[in-house]
Design a protein around this motif. Structure first.
Motif, PDB file in Angstrom:
ATOM      1  N   ARG A 124       0.814  -1.219   0.000  1.00 32.47           N
ATOM      2  CA  ARG A 124       0.000   0.000   0.000  1.00 32.47           C
ATOM      3  C   ARG A 124       0.842   1.262   0.000  1.00 32.47           C
ATOM      4  NH1 ARG A 124      -0.728   1.465   5.670  1.00 32.47           N
ATOM      5  NH2 ARG A 124       0.086  -0.185   7.027  1.00 32.47           N
ATOM      6  N   GLU A 128      -0.494   4.994  -1.396  1.00 33.52           N
ATOM      7  CA  GLU A 128      -1.167   5.766  -0.347  1.00 33.52           C
ATOM      8  C   GLU A 128      -1.157   7.274  -0.627  1.00 33.52           C
ATOM      9  OE1 GLU A 128      -2.993   4.767   2.067  1.00 33.52           O
ATOM     10  OE2 GLU A 128      -2.218   2.981   3.072  1.00 33.52           O
ATOM     11  N   LEU A 147      -4.976  -5.301  -3.311  1.00 30.21           N
ATOM     12  CA  LEU A 147      -4.191  -4.301  -2.581  1.00 30.21           C
ATOM     13  C   LEU A 147      -5.178  -3.357  -1.922  1.00 30.21           C
ATOM     14  CD1 LEU A 147      -1.607  -2.764  -1.791  1.00 30.21           C
ATOM     15  CD2 LEU A 147      -1.724  -1.609  -4.014  1.00 30.21           C
ATOM     16  N   SER A 149      -5.773  -0.128   1.115  1.00 36.57           N
ATOM     17  CA  SER A 149      -5.091   0.972   1.793  1.00 36.57           C
ATOM     18  C   SER A 149      -5.130   0.793   3.305  1.00 36.57           C
ATOM     19  CB  SER A 149      -5.744   2.302   1.414  1.00 36.57           C
ATOM     20  OG  SER A 149      -7.061   2.358   1.948  1.00 36.57           O
ATOM     21  N   GLY A 180      -1.022  -4.401   3.190  1.00 42.31           N
ATOM     22  CA  GLY A 180      -2.159  -4.105   2.314  1.00 42.31           C
ATOM     23  C   GLY A 180      -2.366  -5.148   1.243  1.00 42.31           C
TER      24      GLY A 180
END
Length: 523
Positions: A124, A128, A147, A149, A180
């Protein structure tokens, strides 16, 4: 013919796939089944006052095309949000997410190629900075990983590793913090349960639209490798004609008990017009790119040596119990060890198992396994469009993980047909697009890691979506051919799918799609 037909198709080049009468020019349909197969001169004698006659003006009529592996109901949730299938690198991913709209406060995406991470671990931290703190769920194209966050992990209450009954993982860093990366269904479901869900009305609208779009490519049926949503499908089927016939195989997952197996047995045969529950779906492994394909030897990351079922013998016991109850099974098996184990289990069922079980995907398999499919009567269900996720030069994630030798055994469609196997073809939508013409074309001209091998002939590709698909479903006596008494599932194309070049088949005009005797698409 004792009564006038409901529908007559005439003026066609009919390829029946019926050895008793391979070619014709006219077909009559009554009560959803084929009532007569003949020539244009027969039409006057068939026709009644209420018969609809469709002049096909030289179009090529074939048995209704079937996607032997699809997820048209479950896929409504999988293919939600922004389409990331065109993303090829990390910069492109960030750009796509920057411009992505929010869904009830979430950033949701699907179809993300593992190759977009350019060899980096899925983390992540890579995205991000463009999410603005929003919870995000980005499904990778294989459908077996995602994936998410930090905000999504927080909403779901996922703060560290978890233990699962199946082979799944919340990937964590050296200090136990989730990266993540969620691997396999049980891990993804931790976050999926916290995500916004479309309303029933929205899902119904999307399902009707999707099935109509599928029929517009010539599809008349799909083997659905999940339980779907019986309430939704049943309601739509009562209100209108399902343009694509759906055959559902609910999942049987690790940890299933006697009650769970009994429920799967009891579900068989349930359905309505153009839909039925028929079979059970297992997973023997995950995916190569996710590190969860079950391989005889570890991949280049040292992964892939474990089965999806922590105790593979429990899988064997469940298959034996379902087989004894007369239930057909389909098992997801991508890696060579997974394929071998499924074949071993079927071999242990005895000669009565022939024609009742199938293996899904078979992305890599050594020479020794190929003859066993025909010997045991196990159908090979394969998805040629998946070859496009690999590269001929071996620089893709799938090929790098396997290494040159196993990547050289990619998607052995030609070799399995030569070994006498039943080879059914599909798309695995939404993993690949549902357009059945692309399935036919790519079966003849595989891409990427499989491109060095010969594909199927035009006839074999057509059989993969018709007669071989019917065999794989145990429906050879009622589907897959244009013959009297068979289901009136028919596809008319503007060119011959057998003789035309593969790239032209991919763009073939769809003149007519008929499902259960109902015209569901006119081109």
């Amino acid at each position: 013919m004792t009564a006038a037909p409901d529908l007559i198709l005439t003026g066609a080049e009919v390829r029946t796939l019926d050895p008793e009468r391979p070619y014709a020019t006219a077909v009559a349909v009554r009560d959803g089944v084929i009532a007569a197969v003949g020539d244009d001169r027969d039409v006057r004698g068939w026709r009644g006052p209420g018969t609809e006659v469709v002049e096909l003006a030289g179009a090529h009529l074939v048995p209704g095309l079937v996607d032997a592996h699809s997820h048209p109901v479950w896929g409504l949730d999988m293919a939600t949000g922004v389409d990331l299938s065109g993303v090829t690198d990390l910069a492109g991913l960030k750009a796509a997410l920057t411009g992505a709209g929010w869904t009830d406060g979430w950033v949701i995406g699907f179809g993300l190629d593992h190759n977009a991470f350019e060899g980096r671990p899925v983390d992540r931290a890579l995205v991000e900075d463009v999410l603005g703190g929003a919870p995000a769920f980005l499904r990778l194209y294989d459908g077996h990983s995602a994936l998410v966050s930090g905000a999504a992990l927080a909403v779901a209450g996922v703060t560290g590793p978890r233990a699962f009954a199946q082979r799944a993982q919340v990937v964590c860093d050296g200090e136990g913090r989730p990266t993540g990366h969620l691997v396999e269904h049980a891990a993804m479901q931790l976050v999926e349960r916290a995500m916004p869900r479309p309303s029933y009305a929205a899902r119904r609208e999307r399902l009707v639209e999707l099935l109509g779009a599928m029929a517009a490519t010539g599809l008349t049926g799909a083997h659905v490798m999940d339980a779907g949503d019986a309430e939704l499908v049943g309601a739509v089927a009562r209100e209108t004609v399902l343009p694509v016939r759906l055959r559902f195989a609910p999942w049987c997952m690790p940890g299933v008990d006697e009650a769970g197996l009994a429920e799967l047995v009891a579900a068989q045969g349930r359905g309505g017009r153009h839909w039925v529950v028929g079979g059970v779906k297992f997973f023997m492994d995950g995916t190569v790119e996710g590190g969860t394909a079950w391989l005889e030897h570890a991949d280049c990351h040292g992964q892939g040596t474990e089965a999806f079922w922590p105790d593979p013998e429990e899988y064997a016991a469940a298959v034996r119990q379902l087989h004894a109850a007369g239930v057909r099974t389909a098992t997801h098996a991508i890696g060579d060890a997974a394929v071998r184990h499924v074949l071993d289990v079927v071999a242990g069922l005895g000669p009565g198992a022939a024609g009742r079980h199938r293996v899904e995907h078979i992305e890599t398999a050594p020479d020794a396994l190929l003859p066993r499919f025909a010997e045991l009567g196990v159908a090979a269900s394969m998805q040629p469009p998946h070859t496009a996720y690999t590269r001929a030069d071996g620089t893709d994630e799938w090929s790098r993980r396997l290494g040159a030798d196993r990547a050289g055994h990619a998607w052995r469609l030609r070799d399995l047909r030569d070994a006498g196997a039943t080879v059914a073809l599909g798309s695995d939508w939404p993993i690949a697009h549902y357009d059945v013409r692309a399935v036919l074309a790519t079966a003849r001209a595989p891409r990427g890691a499989a491109s060095a091998r010969a594909g199927l002939t035009g006839l074999e590709a057509l059989e993969g979506c018709t007669s071989h698909a019917a065999r794989a479903a145990g429906e050879a006596t009622e589907a897959g051919r244009i013959a009297v008494g068979h289901r009136a599932d028919l596809t008319a194309l503007g060119l011959d799918p057998v003789a035309a070049p593969a790239d032209e088949v991919r763009e073939a005009p769809v003149r007519l799609t008929v499902t259960g005797g109902c015209v569901v698409h006119r081109g």
